[in-house]
Each structure stands twice: as C-alpha cells, then as structure tokens.
Design a protein around this motif. Structure first.
Motif, mmCIF file in Angstrom:
data_model
loop_
_atom_site.group_PDB
_atom_site.id
_atom_site.type_symbol
_atom_site.label_atom_id
_atom_site.label_comp_id
_atom_site.label_asym_id
_atom_site.label_seq_id
_atom_site.Cartn_x
_atom_site.Cartn_y
_atom_site.Cartn_z
ATOM 1 N N ILE A 156 0.887 -8.581 -1.527
ATOM 2 C CA ILE A 156 0.966 -7.483 -0.567
ATOM 3 C C ILE A 156 -0.393 -6.826 -0.361
ATOM 4 C CG2 ILE A 156 1.958 -5.186 -0.166
ATOM 5 C CD1 ILE A 156 4.485 -6.173 -1.550
ATOM 6 N N TYR A 157 -1.117 -6.587 -1.464
ATOM 7 C CA TYR A 157 -2.402 -5.905 -1.323
ATOM 8 C C TYR A 157 -3.434 -6.757 -0.589
ATOM 9 C CZ TYR A 157 -3.305 -8.676 -5.548
ATOM 10 O OH TYR A 157 -3.409 -9.698 -6.460
ATOM 11 N N PHE A 158 -3.228 -8.072 -0.540
ATOM 12 C CA PHE A 158 -4.140 -8.959 0.190
ATOM 13 C C PHE A 158 -3.750 -9.052 1.666
ATOM 14 C CE2 PHE A 158 -4.851 -13.338 1.760
ATOM 15 C CZ PHE A 158 -6.236 -13.328 1.810
ATOM 16 N N ILE A 159 -2.515 -9.447 1.915
ATOM 17 C CA ILE A 159 -2.070 -9.614 3.298
ATOM 18 C C ILE A 159 -1.968 -8.271 4.017
ATOM 19 C CG2 ILE A 159 0.410 -9.505 2.861
ATOM 20 C CD1 ILE A 159 -1.381 -11.960 5.223
ATOM 21 N N GLY A 160 -1.739 -7.190 3.261
ATOM 22 C CA GLY A 160 -1.623 -5.872 3.868
ATOM 23 C C GLY A 160 -2.925 -5.420 4.502
ATOM 24 N N TYR A 161 -4.046 -5.570 3.769
ATOM 25 C CA TYR A 161 -5.335 -5.159 4.310
ATOM 26 C C TYR A 161 -5.756 -6.043 5.492
ATOM 27 C CZ TYR A 161 -6.018 -2.005 0.367
ATOM 28 O OH TYR A 161 -5.888 -0.982 -0.534
ATOM 29 N N PHE A 166 -6.581 -6.588 11.463
ATOM 30 C CA PHE A 166 -6.412 -7.291 12.735
ATOM 31 C C PHE A 166 -5.425 -6.577 13.664
ATOM 32 C CE2 PHE A 166 -8.162 -10.829 10.252
ATOM 33 C CZ PHE A 166 -9.099 -11.322 11.147
ATOM 34 N N LEU A 167 -4.262 -6.183 13.148
ATOM 35 C CA LEU A 167 -3.210 -5.648 14.008
ATOM 36 C C LEU A 167 -3.405 -4.180 14.365
ATOM 37 C CD1 LEU A 167 -0.074 -7.328 12.381
ATOM 38 C CD2 LEU A 167 -1.429 -8.107 14.327
ATOM 39 N N VAL A 168 -4.133 -3.444 13.521
ATOM 40 C CA VAL A 168 -4.335 -2.014 13.783
ATOM 41 C C VAL A 168 -5.753 -1.734 14.279
ATOM 42 C CG1 VAL A 168 -4.328 0.300 12.777
ATOM 43 C CG2 VAL A 168 -2.593 -1.353 12.090
ATOM 44 N N SER A 169 -6.742 -2.121 13.483
ATOM 45 C CA SER A 169 -8.128 -1.772 13.819
ATOM 46 C C SER A 169 -8.706 -2.658 14.918
ATOM 47 C CB SER A 169 -9.004 -1.869 12.562
ATOM 48 O OG SER A 169 -8.516 -1.031 11.543
ATOM 49 N N PRO A 196 4.161 -1.914 7.489
ATOM 50 C CA PRO A 196 4.621 -2.148 6.106
ATOM 51 C C PRO A 196 5.902 -2.965 6.035
ATOM 52 C CG PRO A 196 3.940 0.130 6.380
ATOM 53 C CD PRO A 196 3.927 -0.481 7.741
ATOM 54 N N TRP A 197 6.831 -2.741 6.967
ATOM 55 C CA TRP A 197 8.060 -3.551 6.992
ATOM 56 C C TRP A 197 7.733 -5.027 7.147
ATOM 57 C CZ3 TRP A 197 11.178 -0.178 11.001
ATOM 58 C CH2 TRP A 197 11.686 0.951 10.344
ATOM 59 N N LEU A 198 6.866 -5.342 8.097
ATOM 60 C CA LEU A 198 6.548 -6.743 8.397
ATOM 61 C C LEU A 198 5.824 -7.409 7.225
ATOM 62 C CD1 LEU A 198 5.414 -6.459 12.145
ATOM 63 C CD2 LEU A 198 7.618 -7.254 11.248
ATOM 64 N N VAL A 199 4.870 -6.696 6.639
ATOM 65 C CA VAL A 199 4.113 -7.278 5.526
ATOM 66 C C VAL A 199 5.022 -7.481 4.322
ATOM 67 C CG1 VAL A 199 2.263 -6.844 3.873
ATOM 68 C CG2 VAL A 199 1.913 -6.341 6.300
ATOM 69 N N LEU A 200 5.808 -6.475 4.006
ATOM 70 C CA LEU A 200 6.723 -6.586 2.875
ATOM 71 C C LEU A 200 7.767 -7.671 3.127
ATOM 72 C CD1 LEU A 200 7.125 -5.201 0.147
ATOM 73 C CD2 LEU A 200 8.719 -3.629 1.234
ATOM 74 N N ALA A 201 8.272 -7.725 4.356
ATOM 75 C CA ALA A 201 9.306 -8.708 4.686
ATOM 76 C C ALA A 201 8.758 -10.126 4.704
ATOM 77 C CB ALA A 201 9.918 -8.378 6.047
ATOM 78 N N LEU A 202 7.460 -10.292 5.035
ATOM 79 C CA LEU A 202 6.880 -11.631 5.072
ATOM 80 C C LEU A 202 6.997 -12.319 3.722
ATOM 81 C CD1 LEU A 202 5.189 -13.861 6.436
ATOM 82 C CD2 LEU A 202 3.132 -12.607 5.700
ATOM 83 N N ILE A 203 6.683 -11.596 2.679
ATOM 84 C CA ILE A 203 6.716 -12.186 1.338
ATOM 85 C C ILE A 203 8.149 -12.355 0.846
ATOM 86 C CG2 ILE A 203 6.004 -11.812 -1.056
ATOM 87 C CD1 ILE A 203 3.573 -10.306 0.077
ATOM 88 N N GLU A 270 3.155 1.031 -1.056
ATOM 89 C CA GLU A 270 2.813 2.407 -0.720
ATOM 90 C C GLU A 270 1.338 2.682 -0.982
ATOM 91 O OE1 GLU A 270 7.260 4.204 -1.750
ATOM 92 O OE2 GLU A 270 5.499 4.948 -2.800
ATOM 93 N N TYR A 271 0.801 2.116 -2.033
ATOM 94 C CA TYR A 271 -0.611 2.325 -2.336
ATOM 95 C C TYR A 271 -1.494 1.616 -1.310
ATOM 96 C CZ TYR A 271 -4.544 3.410 -5.394
ATOM 97 O OH TYR A 271 -5.696 3.933 -5.908
ATOM 98 N N THR A 272 -1.098 0.422 -0.906
ATOM 99 C CA THR A 272 -1.886 -0.343 0.059
ATOM 100 C C THR A 272 -1.976 0.363 1.396
ATOM 101 O OG1 THR A 272 -1.260 -2.440 -1.000
ATOM 102 C CG2 THR A 272 -2.062 -2.560 1.260
#
Length: 326
Positions: A156-161, A166-169, A196-203, A270-272
């Motif tokens: 999560i901490y890798f794919i989240g950043y 890409f998707l936000v910035s 966060p839903w998409l990143v968490l759901a991906l894994i 949540e931390y990511t």
C-alpha cells in the motif's frame, strides 16, 4: 442458536480481558514515564508526582489496571478531571482528552474507509474469481490469475504514493485524499476517499480473486455438483444454486476477519494518505506512549475481530446448506 451466541459472547469477553491485560503489562515493560511528557522542561519532583496522581499512575500496576477496568462499567473519578461516566476509558496522557470521545471522532473515517474499500474489492475480487473458475484454463483464467498474482505482491505504501503522484498531482483525475462526513456532503465524502478505496481494493481484490477461483474450482468438482448436472439442471442454475453457495463459506470467514482488521485501523493506508482515522491514532499513541489511548484502540480492534467472527459463524448456516444439515 441462543446458547451458541451466549457462549461466544462470554468467550469474547474473556478474550478482550486477556488482550487488555497483556497490553497494559507490555506498556509498563517499556522504561518510559508518561508523566514526563506532560511535565515540561521546568519539571520538578513535586510537579511530576502531582501529574502522576492526576493521571492515576501513582499506584501499583495491578491496582491501575483494576481502576481502569472498573471505569469501563461504573465510571471513574479523576483528580483534576472530575467524574468520567461509564464506559470510561480514561484520559489521554498526551493531550488530556477523553479516550472514548477521541476514538468516536476518528471512527467514522475508518468505517468509511473500511466499508467503501470492502464493497470495491468484494465486487471485483469475487467477480474476477468467478470468471476465472468458469473459464478455467482459458485466457480469461490466465489473465485473472496472473494479474492477481502481481497485484497481491504490491504494498500500500508503494502503490499509494505512485497513485497519488499520477492520478492526483500529475493528471488531476482524482481529488487529494481527505475526509468529509457523509451527512455533510456525500459527493465530497466519496471523492475524497475514492483514491484510498481503489488502492486498498487493488491489493485485496487480488487475494479474493485467487481465493474465489480456488474455492469454486474445488466445489465444481464435488459429487453433489456433478449429480445436479447429471439430472439435467442448467449450468447457470448449478453454479449459483450449488457451487457458488458452497464455495462462499471460507470467503465469508476471511472477509469477516479482513473487515474487522480494517475497522480496527488500516494503519498503513491512513498513514500513507494522511488520513486521521483510528489506525493513525494507534500509531501516534504508540509513539507518544499514550497507554489509555493505546488500550482504547486495541480494545476496538480486538472487539471488531471477535464480533465479526461471531457474525460469520451465524451467517455460515444461511450460505451453506450442508452446515444446517450437520
């Protein structure tokens, strides 16, 4: 069923009692005085003793635990704070805020994160697993299996950043992760938690894809499924009436544990994404040696796991007819 629920509830209370006692003991095994955090730079021995008395940590550890446990059921008097109504989890060592109120303030965000991501990974994970099982050995099965294998190895901490960059910035397709109460603005609530839903759901989708496929492939080879096919039932009817229901038992078990874990605090997520939920609260309480807050979050996480385990056992009989017959 009633006797079963009573036994499970009593067992859950014993488990929570043991977890709270172990957490309490482990905290005091760390050589760090929580009163020093509140005393400041110009601390004197008299000031330190007064703070210990106000926090209720000037007693032996077993006595402190008894006072804390009793406060949950009947409330507790705190010097400097007054009476804390039951259920009283105490006051924070770090900011002197009531524990229960702080957890309840953070809980809606964690619940939104947990249930939102659960809906996404259940729909896509079980759906992809069903397609892979029905199309066993074909290209759909190979694509679903290989994709889930790669996705389950991500963190999560890798794919989240990467997703935020890409998707936000970079592209601006999604809003920066934030939390708005659903009662205040449902659209902002969903858009702020979508990433966060998409990143968490991906894994988690990857895990449920592999698990669903494995269970369905095994169930489709059972004798009662082959018998239903031999009687002339349509493939669709056999799949959903017999195979699908028979395969859902282990998936429901894992889902109950996973959902309880998310509610207890998706700490890394949540931390990511800098979300101030229960998971972030747990991390901060450990860093600050805030025992009452840590105990409150630990009880919430343990209680969620125990509660959903009881729910899963009750749901089993509704899903799988074989359990009712047993």
């Amino acid at each position: 069923m009633f006797r079963f629920l009573v036994r499970r509830v009593l067992g859950a209370m014993v488990i929570l009692l043991i977890i709270s006692a172990v957490t309490f003991w482990l905290f005091y095994a760390v050589p760090r005085d929580p009163a020093m955090m509140s005393c400041g730079k110009n601390c004197t021995p008299d000031m330190l003793q007064q703070i210990r008395h106000n926090l209720g940590i000037d007693h032996p550890i077993p006595v402190q635990y008894w006072y804390w446990l009793k406060g949950i059921f009947v409330g507790r008097e705190y010097t400097g704070f007054g009476h804390c109504n039951a259920p009283c989890l105490g006051y924070s060592f770090a900011n002197n805020e009531p524990i229960l109120g702080t957890i309840l303030d953070r809980l809606p965000l964690t619940l939104s994160l947990a249930f939102g991501s659960a809906v996404v990974f259940l729909v896509f994970g079980i759906g992809a697993g069903m397609i892979a099982a029905v199309k066993q050995g074909k290209w759909q099965d190979k694509v679903a299996s290989s994709t889930s294998l790669v996705a389950s190895s991500l963190q999560i901490y890798f794919i989240g950043y990467i997703a935020m960059y890409f998707l936000v910035s970079k592209l601006g397709w999604l809003d920066n992760p934030s939390y708005t109460p659903i009662t205040q603005d449902p659209a902002s609530w969903a858009s702020g938690l979508l990433l966060p839903w998409l990143v968490l759901a991906l894994i988690w989708t990857a895990n449920y894809t592999r698990m669903t496929r494995s269970q369905l492939v095994e169930t489709l080879s059972e004798d009662y499924v082959r018998t239903a096919k031999a009687k002339g039932m349509s493939a669709r009817n056999v799949f959903f009436r017999f195979a699908w229901r028979g395969a859902m038992g282990p998936i429901v078990t894992i889902f109950g544990i996973d959902l309880a874990t998310l509610i207890g605090g998706a700490m890394i997520t949540e931390y990511t994404f800098s979300l101030q939920g229960v998971g972030r609260l747990a991390v901060d309480s450990v860093a600050k040696s805030d025992l009452p807050m840590l105990l409150g979050v630990t009880l919430l996480a343990a209680g969620a796991i125990v509660f959903f385990n009881i729910i899963v056992d009750a749901v089993y009989a509704l899903i799988d007819p074989r359990i009712r017959l047993a």
